[in-house]
Design a protein around this motif. Structure first.
Motif, short mmCIF file in Angstrom:
data_model
loop_
_atom_site.label_atom_id
_atom_site.label_comp_id
_atom_site.label_asym_id
_atom_site.label_seq_id
_atom_site.Cartn_x
_atom_site.Cartn_y
_atom_site.Cartn_z
N LEU A 47 150.01 59.94 -23.22
CA LEU A 47 150.78 58.75 -23.55
C LEU A 47 149.85 57.64 -24.04
O LEU A 47 148.80 57.39 -23.46
CB LEU A 47 151.54 58.24 -22.31
N ALA A 48 150.28 56.97 -25.09
CA ALA A 48 149.56 55.82 -25.64
C ALA A 48 150.17 54.56 -25.04
O ALA A 48 151.39 54.41 -25.02
CB ALA A 48 149.67 55.79 -27.15
N TYR A 49 149.32 53.66 -24.57
CA TYR A 49 149.77 52.35 -24.07
C TYR A 49 149.43 51.34 -25.16
O TYR A 49 148.26 51.12 -25.46
CB TYR A 49 149.06 52.00 -22.77
N ILE A 50 150.46 50.73 -25.73
CA ILE A 50 150.29 49.78 -26.83
C ILE A 50 150.76 48.41 -26.38
O ILE A 50 151.85 48.26 -25.82
CB ILE A 50 151.10 50.23 -28.07
N ARG A 51 149.93 47.38 -26.62
CA ARG A 51 150.30 46.00 -26.31
C ARG A 51 150.82 45.34 -27.56
O ARG A 51 150.10 45.15 -28.54
CB ARG A 51 149.10 45.23 -25.77
N GLY A 52 152.11 45.00 -27.53
CA GLY A 52 152.76 44.36 -28.67
C GLY A 52 152.42 42.89 -28.78
O GLY A 52 151.70 42.33 -27.95
#
Length: 68
Positions: A47-52
């Motif tokens: 899983l990729a954790y992306i900060r918007g």
């Protein structure tokens, strides 16, 4: 069933990326190999954790991540 997880190195860490599933852009904060098991069947997924832009992080499959 295990609750373990593992951080995975990735060439796009700390770079701007787009989640192709949602179209949202942000900074890739981490890639984690997580146990996403359900109903007693063990299943692992990167899983990729992306900060918007809002500062909130969301997850998506690393296969959905592309550089911007």
């Amino acid at each position: 069933m295990s609750d373990r997880y593992e951080y995975v190195p990735h060439r796009l860490l700390r770079r701007r990326v787009r989640d192709i599933a949602s179209g949202i852009e942000g900074e890739l904060m981490a890639v984690i190999n997580e146990n996403v098991s359900d109903a007693g069947v063990e299943r692992w997924m990167e899983l990729a954790y992306i900060r918007g832009a809002s500062g909130r992080e969301f997850t998506t499959s690393i296969a959905n991540v592309q550089p911007v």
